[in-house]
Scaffold this active site. Structure first.
Site, PDB file in Angstrom:
ATOM      1  N   HIS A 197       5.771   0.972   5.350  1.00 35.94           N
ATOM      2  CA  HIS A 197       4.504   1.705   5.275  1.00 35.94           C
ATOM      3  C   HIS A 197       3.568   1.333   6.418  1.00 35.94           C
ATOM      4  CE1 HIS A 197       1.118   3.773   3.503  1.00 35.94           C
ATOM      5  NE2 HIS A 197       0.400   2.666   3.572  1.00 35.94           N
TER       6      HIS A 197
ATOM      7  N   VAL B 134       4.663  -3.615   1.906  1.00 36.22           N
ATOM      8  CA  VAL B 134       5.224  -3.519   3.248  1.00 36.22           C
ATOM      9  C   VAL B 134       6.327  -2.464   3.330  1.00 36.22           C
ATOM     10  CG1 VAL B 134       7.089  -5.218   2.999  1.00 36.22           C
ATOM     11  CG2 VAL B 134       5.952  -4.951   5.222  1.00 36.22           C
ATOM     12  N   GLU B 135       6.745  -1.930   2.183  1.00 39.67           N
ATOM     13  CA  GLU B 135       7.829  -0.942   2.188  1.00 39.67           C
ATOM     14  C   GLU B 135       7.291   0.463   1.889  1.00 39.67           C
ATOM     15  OE1 GLU B 135      11.722  -2.312   0.670  1.00 39.67           O
ATOM     16  OE2 GLU B 135      10.702  -4.198   0.182  1.00 39.67           O
ATOM     17  N   MET B 136       7.286   0.884   0.622  1.00 42.00           N
ATOM     18  CA  MET B 136       6.832   2.231   0.295  1.00 42.00           C
ATOM     19  C   MET B 136       5.388   2.250  -0.209  1.00 42.00           C
ATOM     20  SD  MET B 136      10.486   3.373  -1.411  1.00 42.00           S
ATOM     21  CE  MET B 136      10.185   5.110  -1.675  1.00 42.00           C
TER      22      MET B 136
END
Length: 328
Positions: free
Chosen positions: A95, A137-139
């Site tokens: 993200h 930090v991902e979705m």
């Protein structure tokens, strides 16, 4: 992918491979017997049986970017089917362009693992499935908001209803996780050249690869990379060049778990580069040399590195069949 599509090839392959068993005599039976061929399916949990409807839904959700806060990141962004179901970059980009701390592991054959993630923080695929959706930090998506987005599509209402027919409100976080896990359990890569060799096809791998198999056993690589998925799913301490990651310690806060990571599978390792927890090792040859030094205390010569690398290249199996779904 249907259940029938998985099961029928298993029966046919079993009949053919049994016929070929007697033909494999190259003097290496004692080495071959240390290995196991990969089954077509991993163990299926009692509370998440595989159904065609659930697999189809999981397939859709795996490619669905709207369960991320940006609306552009899906599971398939980092687990790209064209890239060995990984991303082939040192560390995942999530993200808002954030770079994660670890290399993206492949989801291929992940149903055979004893735990998920490098640090084993999830016991199984069901426990793993929602983590990336919520991870900043991902979705970076609030789970309730993700479910609300899915509810807004009539097609998802229909597909969740078909997958979970006895539930009044089937679009739940638990069902989302179970559908994703069900789909991922179909992403397996049997019938690699090495599997065919184990089943009796003496010509399936080269003489150099056979030398690599012998070196793999004699040097002790098989102590951790064992079983049908070439991993003991245990945690071992290793500090690869450039890594300060504390590994499983982040989960347990036990001093003894510092720098321990779950043994990665070696299945399809030739197509899931770069390597190690920080993705800083670019080639398989480098990875073999580093593992020899760090885990075995050995300095492999170039011939041994070449032989083991040739062996590891035989672990690339047949990629799973799937459909890129038409999303609503």
């Amino acid at each position: 992918m249907t259940i029938k599509a998985i099961v029928i090839p298993v029966l046919i392959a079993g009949a053919v491979l049994t016929t070929n068993m007697a033909s494999a005599e190259d003097g290496l039976e004692n080495y071959r017997n240390r290995f196991e061929a990969l089954p077509h399916l991993p163990p299926i949990p009692a509370d998440n049986s595989l159904t065609e409807e659930k697999i189809e839904l999981g397939n859709m959700l795996f490619f669905e970017p709207r369960i991320s806060s940006s609306g552009v990141i899906s599971c398939a962004t980092c687990h790209n089917p064209a890239l060995g179901w990984a991303d082939r970059i040192p560390r995942a980009v999530g993200h808002d362009g954030q770079i994660g701390e670890r290399n993206t592991p492949t989801v291929l054959n992940s149903g055979f693992l004893g735990s998920q993630f490098w640090d084993g923080r999830a016991a199984d695929l069901e426990a793993q499935a929602l983590g990336p959706i919520e991870a900043p930090v991902e979705m970076a998506m609030d789970l309730e908001m993700a479910l609300d987005r899915l509810v807004g599509f009539e097609l998802y209402q229909e597909k969740f209803g078909e997958a979970y027919p006895n539930q009044e409100d089937p679009i739940t976080d638990d069902n989302l996780a179970h559908a994703l896990a069900a789909f991922q359990r179909t992403l397996n890569t049997p019938n690699s050249p090495f599997d065919r060799y184990l089943h009796g096809d003496q010509e399936a791998i080269s003489e150099q690869a056979k030398d690599g198999m012998v070196a793999f056993v004699d040097n002790g690589c098989i102590a951790c990379h064992r079983g049908s998925n070439f991993t003991d799913s245990q945690f071992h301490a290793i500090q690869v060049p450039g890594s300060t990651d504390l590994g499983r310690y982040v989960v347990t806060e036990e001093e003894s778990d510092k720098y321990r990571f779950r043994t990665p599978t070696l299945r399809n390792v030739a197509v899931t580069y770069p390597y190690m927890n920080n993705g800083a090792t670019e080639t398989l040859e480098e990875a073999v040399a580093i593992m020899g030094q760090e885990m075995l205390g050995r300095e492999f010569d170039n011939d041994t590195i070449g032989d083991i690398t040739a062996f590891l290249n035989t672990l690339t199996g047949e990629m799973p069949e799937f459909e890129v779904p038409a999303l609503p």
